[in-house]
Scaffold this active site. Structure first.
Site, PDB file in Angstrom:
ATOM      1  N   LYS A  78       0.848  -1.206   0.000  1.00 36.99           N
ATOM      2  CA  LYS A  78       0.000   0.000   0.000  1.00 36.99           C
ATOM      3  C   LYS A  78       0.879   1.249   0.000  1.00 36.99           C
ATOM      4  O   LYS A  78       1.930   1.270   0.665  1.00 36.99           O
ATOM      5  CB  LYS A  78      -0.900  -0.028   1.248  1.00 36.99           C
ATOM      6  CG  LYS A  78      -1.920   1.096   1.331  1.00 36.99           C
ATOM      7  CD  LYS A  78      -2.794   0.975   2.585  1.00 36.99           C
ATOM      8  CE  LYS A  78      -3.882   2.037   2.642  1.00 36.99           C
ATOM      9  NZ  LYS A  78      -4.698   1.959   3.871  1.00 36.99           N
ATOM     10  N   SER A 158      -9.809   2.207   2.952  1.00 42.24           N
ATOM     11  CA  SER A 158      -8.926   2.967   2.088  1.00 42.24           C
ATOM     12  C   SER A 158      -7.950   2.104   1.292  1.00 42.24           C
ATOM     13  O   SER A 158      -7.409   2.568   0.296  1.00 42.24           O
ATOM     14  CB  SER A 158      -8.123   3.967   2.924  1.00 42.24           C
ATOM     15  OG  SER A 158      -7.255   3.297   3.813  1.00 42.24           O
ATOM     16  N   SER A 182     -10.043  -0.007   7.211  1.00 45.31           N
ATOM     17  CA  SER A 182      -9.453   0.046   5.864  1.00 45.31           C
ATOM     18  C   SER A 182      -8.811  -1.230   5.358  1.00 45.31           C
ATOM     19  O   SER A 182      -8.428  -1.287   4.198  1.00 45.31           O
ATOM     20  CB  SER A 182      -8.427   1.163   5.793  1.00 45.31           C
ATOM     21  OG  SER A 182      -9.090   2.365   5.567  1.00 45.31           O
TER      22      SER A 182
HETATM   23  N1  GLN Z   1     -13.096   4.792   6.384  1.00 48.60           N
HETATM   24  C1  GLN Z   1     -12.471   5.145   7.611  1.00 48.60           C
HETATM   25  C2  GLN Z   1     -12.028   6.584   7.579  1.00 48.60           C
HETATM   26  O1  GLN Z   1     -12.193   7.207   6.583  1.00 48.60           O
HETATM   27  C3  GLN Z   1     -11.314   4.249   7.905  1.00 48.60           C
HETATM   28  C4  GLN Z   1     -10.114   4.555   7.137  1.00 48.60           C
HETATM   29  C5  GLN Z   1      -8.968   3.705   7.515  1.00 48.60           C
HETATM   30  O2  GLN Z   1      -9.123   2.699   8.205  1.00 48.60           O
HETATM   31  N2  GLN Z   1      -7.803   4.136   7.097  1.00 48.60           N
HETATM   32  O3  GLN Z   1     -11.511   7.086   8.517  1.00 48.60           O
END
Ligand code: GLN
Length: 492
Positions: A78, A158, A182
């Site tokens: 990632k 994400s 995410s």
């Molecule tokens: N969707 C969640 C957020 O926007 C989690 C994102 C994540 O785990 N990086 O904060």
């Protein structure tokens, strides 16, 4: 022979050691598959030269009988992980062309064990999002489609690029970061396995910081066993991250296939949220029945503060993000937009460098931390966080070994279908996953079925702190019963 890109990590490991194919071949077929799948936009940077060099070194070590645990296994990283000499942007304009001079501990651990880097994968900008649509480098298209439809679907976020890459067979495994879901949400959306380890299990050093008290690295893989294999390499104490825990890393793979007989599994009643689609409800019941058939005992439990988790998360998270992102000012890294004076340069750089969702989080975070509002918002959210953690602790103290919940409140949605007018609509995706980050616990998403439109659905297992092993044992029961899921290739 099965196509090399379809192998599990466990099978590839055996094939490489038995010299049925070389690490160079394995890397090559993946690089070729990646080229044909560029329309998915799963990778934001392909690193073929590095892959060739690493695979060659792996082949030499295999020939010498000196293979590491992940020798020759091609993986995707990632873009939140700093990779030495390889562009790392967190998929933000503000980190344009940033090339780190250091390697994150987690990726370094993978290379130490012999893995081969294929490239960097797409994510929501600074990992803020649930659909990969906030990435400055463009959205990711899921390899999955609804039956009989060409509508492009989100892979979740994400870590959408990592999830799409593993699901579409463009890597045998990948890394992700999970701050509020995410890893688990995109894994569920793409029909693969994703683990968020206990906070402190993996080092955060060298990972672009989002919300430091919630961030944790973890693996994506196509099987529970593969996720366990990757976790063995990724986890461990790191003196460079004071929140990483000095506890030995168990042999996670040994937990795969272990009996779950007599385990007490909690079904938290507060997760039966209003408006939950009947398919999700059914999947959840099915999952419980599978665990029961394997000898586990299912117990209804209560986590009374669940309803406050999402609002509290969306205070703690932006507060920490606003503080972490203060470092991007055009001086040290990435983008710099000249201004009349230094303050002007800061302003212009940040205004141009950050996307809409990132700006929103910085503004919310700054607001909830400001004098006058700090106690009303930030301190109160921290208190709620303590109560959420205590809910879980009470259940575990009462003899519950793990919890079973749905991973997401719905299957994946179409690109552009959610959150356009109201960001809360997107935030609601995290309703089943954020509690786990707030409490610092391990959670795994395991594919469990398809919805009526043919899109994958996942179940989540939540464990006691540092008891990832139980999650792997239970996850394997689900995988054994539900089977594995693969999208139809329409892109190659
Ligand atoms: N969707 C969640 C957020 O926007 C989690 C994102 C994540 O785990 N990086 O904060």
């Amino acid at each position: 022979m099965t196509e090399l890109t379809s192998l599990t990590i466990a099978d590839a490991r055996a094939g490489l050691r038995a010299k049925k194919f070389s690490a160079a071949e394995l890397a090559n077929v993946h690089l070729l598959a990646m080229e044909k799948a560029r329309t998915l936009n799963a990778y934001v940077l392909e690193t073929p030269e590095r892959a060739h060099a690493m695979a060659k070194a792996s082949d030499a070590r295999i020939a010498r009988g000196d293979a590491g645990p992940l020798e020759g296994i091609p993986l995707a990283i990632k873009d939140m992980f700093c990779t030495e000499g390889v562009r790392t942007t967190a998929c933000s304009h503000i980190l344009d062309n940033f090339v780190p001079t250091y390697e994150s501990t987690v990726s370094a651990n993978l290379w130490r064990d012999g893995a081969v880097m294929l490239g960097k994968t797409n994510n929501d900008e600074f990992a803020m999002g649930s659909s990969n649509e906030t990435s400055f480098l463009g959205n990711v298209t899921s390899p999955w489609r609804r039956q009989g439809s060409n509508t492009p679907i989100v892979p979740g976020g994400s870590s959408g690029g990592s999830a799409a890459a593993v699901s579409a067979h463009l890597a045998l495994g990948a890394t992700g970061t999970d701050t509020g879901g995410s890893i688990r949400q995109p894994a569920a959306f793409t029909g693969i396995v994703g683990l968020k380890p206990t906070y402190g299990r993996c080092s955060r050093w060298g990972i672009v910081a989002f919300a430091s008290s919630l961030d944790q690295a973890g693996p994506f893989a196509r099987t529970v066993r593969d996720a366990a294999i990757l976790t063995c390499s990724m986890a461990g104490h790191d003196p460079k991250d004071t929140t990483s825990v000095d506890q030995p890393v168990p042999d996670y793979e040994a937990a795969v296939g272990k009996s779950v007989k007599g385990m007490r599994i909690g079904i938290p009643k507060e997760y039966r949220v209003a408006g939950m689609p009947p398919e999700i409800e059914k999947l959840w019941e099915q999952g419980a029945a599978w665990l029961k058939a394997a000898g586990a005992e299912l117990v209804e439990v209560s986590l009374p503060h669940t309803k406050y988790a999402l609002p509290a998360y969306y205070i703690v998270n932006p507060a920490e993000a606003s503080s972490n992102l203060a470092r991007y000012d055009g001086v040290r890294y990435g983008l710099r937009v000249p201004g009349r004076d230094i303050a002007g340069m800061y302003e212009k750089t940040r205004a141009e460098g950050f996307g809409k969702e990132v700006r929103r989080r910085i503004m919310i975070g700054t607001y909830v931390l400001s004098a006058g509002y700090y106690d009303a918002y930030y301190v109160r959210a921290q208190k709620v966080r303590t109560l959420i953690k205590k809910d879980f602790e009470d259940c575990f103290a009462a003899g519950i070994h793990a919890m079973l919940t749905p991973a997401t409140p719905s299957a994946a949605f179409g690109i552009g279908e959610k959150g356009g007018a109201d960001p809360i609509e997107m935030y609601l995706n995290d309703v089943f996953t954020v509690t786990v980050n707030m409490a610092g616990l391990p959670g795994i998403a395991v594919p469990a079925g398809l919805d009526t439109q043919g899109l994958p659905l996942g179940l989540q297992l939540i464990g006691r702190p540092f008891d990832e092993e139980t999650l792997f044992s239970l996850g394997q029961v689900i995988e054994d019963t539900a089977g594995r899921f693969k999208p139809q290739s329409w892109w190659a």
